[in-house]
Design an enzyme around this catalytic site. Structure first.
Site, PDB file in Angstrom:
ATOM      1  N   SER A 201       0.889  -0.983  -0.301  1.00  0.00           N
ATOM      2  CA  SER A 201      -0.199  -0.271   0.088  1.00  0.00           C
ATOM      3  C   SER A 201       0.638   1.231   0.018  1.00  0.00           C
ATOM      4  O   SER A 201       1.663   1.253   0.596  1.00  0.00           O
ATOM      5  CB  SER A 201      -0.776   0.587   1.065  1.00  0.00           C
ATOM      6  OG  SER A 201       0.016   0.124   2.412  1.00  0.00           O
ATOM      7  N   LYS A 202       0.293   2.497  -0.507  1.00  0.00           N
ATOM      8  CA  LYS A 202       1.408   3.583  -0.891  1.00  0.00           C
ATOM      9  C   LYS A 202       1.745   4.586   0.681  1.00  0.00           C
ATOM     10  O   LYS A 202       2.133   5.062   0.993  1.00  0.00           O
ATOM     11  CB  LYS A 202       0.595   4.173  -1.588  1.00  0.00           C
ATOM     12  CG  LYS A 202      -0.393   4.823  -1.176  1.00  0.00           C
ATOM     13  CD  LYS A 202      -1.212   5.652  -2.418  1.00  0.00           C
ATOM     14  CE  LYS A 202      -2.557   6.284  -1.756  1.00  0.00           C
ATOM     15  NZ  LYS A 202      -3.117   7.478  -3.426  1.00  0.00           N
TER      16      LYS A 202
END
Ligand code: GLU
Length: 456
Positions: free
Chosen positions: A217-218
């Site tokens: 995930s960013k």
């Protein structure tokens, strides 16, 4: 003939996960003298954007993962964009309705409009064939009747994906293991339509390099391919790194070319344990490419291609000129354009304000910029003015921490122009890093802010 595909949905920045899927599908097809297809799944009208599609194509081409058929190059099964194929999905859904395999659901529509749902069995168990895992199965009881066609006439992912994989004669569906959950619905659709399903290979997802190995995930690592390009990573290193997650040479040597990967990797023997996206390792590998594959002349050429081209230098000069007394001032004033990270000092970023408040500003700014179709000075200015108003702060004090986040210093080039020159991806990454330096914004709070934003 072997035919593989990737089917990205253009709903966000071009993702490293898309490149990873592309590499596996490309490699598998090339090994067998087959074809690799790029199909755009843009049936989510609200979230799909043509700009995202363009960015996906551009970044995959940058990585050298060329496709044989796709929306830009055409092919025997054109069009390759689902929004251009809507009639074919409707036709299939109506056929299923006539055969009694699907039914109308009026609960989903208004004033007589209806969705079309597939009828799933209420008991029994379905075996889920997967080339990488034996013995998967699922109880029908736990599978709801999927919507095939929404009341607005648009197909869902399930319908469009199955119809196109069949019509485009895809032999092997190689995709992330998150789609195993959809497999019962897809298999039932193939059966109801009297079509032979392709072979399914559900490959491990990219995972964060953290303790619970959560899905990449960013929040944890940059996931945008544009970011890696702008930060100065080499396409061949990035491709090598993605390949390394599923295949390594017996000798233990981790550096290899795309050609070698394609010739030697074996999809059937990849580990399903999960591919950890370790950005430190990627940087290490990138460094090896810079040191081992280029001489100084080659490095200079890379630099020119990256940011030291005439156009970028001229744009940087335009921004720095008003503050320059000597040519020597250019370097310090514009250092942040030619860097990945900038120095971050939390105390300076907050300067007397509550760190969590400033972190929220940075988050709201990032969201506002994320939605821009045109990343121009005027658009950036208007977007940030809107955010400043929404938090009740004048534009000046609001942009001060943004300025520091972008340039890493209090004396640099003007903010909006700097953001445009850095590009959307790098700009948002710097805002995100500054937000993290301030302690971040909790998930719960983010949810609240998001809800408030969508009702505003
Ligand atoms: N459109 C889906 C996605 O964005 C494709 C999934 C698949 O490969 O079937 O991931």
């Amino acid at each position: 003939m072997t035919r593989t595909r990737i089917a990205p949905s253009p709903t966000g920045d071009p993702h490293v996960g898309t490149a990873y899927q592309a590499l596996l599908n490309y490699g598998f097809a090339r090994q067998r003298g087959g074809a690799f297809i790029l199909r755009i799944e843009d049936t989510d009208q609200a979230r799909s954007k043509r700009a995202f599609e363009t960015a996906i194509l551009r970044s995959l081409r940058w990585l050298g993962l060329a496709w044989d058929e796709g929306p830009d190059v055409g092919g025997p099964f054109a069009p390759y964009r689902q929004s251009d194929r809507l009639d074919s999905y409707r036709e299939v859904a109506e056929g299923l309705l006539r055969d009694g395999r699907a039914y109308r659901d009026y609960a989903d529509g208004e004033g007589g409009a209806f969705a079309i749902r597939l009828r799933t069995p209420t008991s029994g168990r379905i075996a889920l064939p997967d080339r990488l895992r034996a013995g998967l199965s699922k109880d029908w009881e736990s599978v709801d009747d999927p919507v095939l066609l929404k009341s607005d006439g648009f197909p869902t992912y399930h319908l469009a994906n199955v119809v196109d994989d069949h019509r485009m004669e895809i032999s092997d569906v190689i995709r992330g293991e998150e789609w195993i959950a959809s497999l019962p619905k897809h298999l039932l659709l193939y059966e109801a339509l009297g079509w032979e399903p392709p072979a399914f290979w559900h490959v491990p997802l990219l995972r964060n390099n953290d303790r619970n190995r959560s899905k990449l995930s960013k929040r944890r690592s940059p996931t945008s391919l544009d970011f890696y390009r702008d930060a100065g990573f080499l396409p061949e290193a990035l491709v090598n790194f993605l390949g390394m997650l599923v295949w390594t040479r017996a000798s233990g040597e981790e550096k290899f070319s795309l050609e070698e990967f394609v010739a030697r990797f074996d999809l059937a023997s990849i580990s399903v344990a999960g591919a950890v996206f370790d950005t430190g390792k990627l940087a290490w590998l990138n460094g090896r490419y810079l040191r081992e594959d280029y001489d100084p002349v080659g490095i200079a050429a890379l630099l020119r291609r990256w940011r030291y081209d005439d156009r970028t230098l001229e744009q940087a000069a335009a921004l720095a000129q008003p503050r320059m007394k000597t040519l020597g001032d250019f370097g310090p004033l514009t250092a942040h354009f030619f860097a990945d990270e900038t120095p971050l000092d939390p105390a300076l970023l907050a300067r007397g304000r509550d760190a969590s408040e400033v972190a929220e500003w940075l988050l709201l700014a990032e969201w506002a910029l994320e939605g821009l179709d045109d990343f121009t000075e005027a658009a950036v200015h208007a977007a940030l003015r809107g955010v400043a108003e929404s938090v009740g702060v004048k534009l000046g004090p609001f942009t001060r921490p943004l300025y520091l986040a972008i340039s890493g210093s209090a004396a640099s080039t003007p903010l909006f122009g700097s953001m445009v020159l850095l590009g959307s991806s790098m700009t948002r990454m710097r805002l995100r890093r500054a937000r993290a330096a301030l302690g971040g914004v909790s998930r719960k709070r983010q949810k609240k802010l998001r809800a408030r934003r969508s009702t505003a």
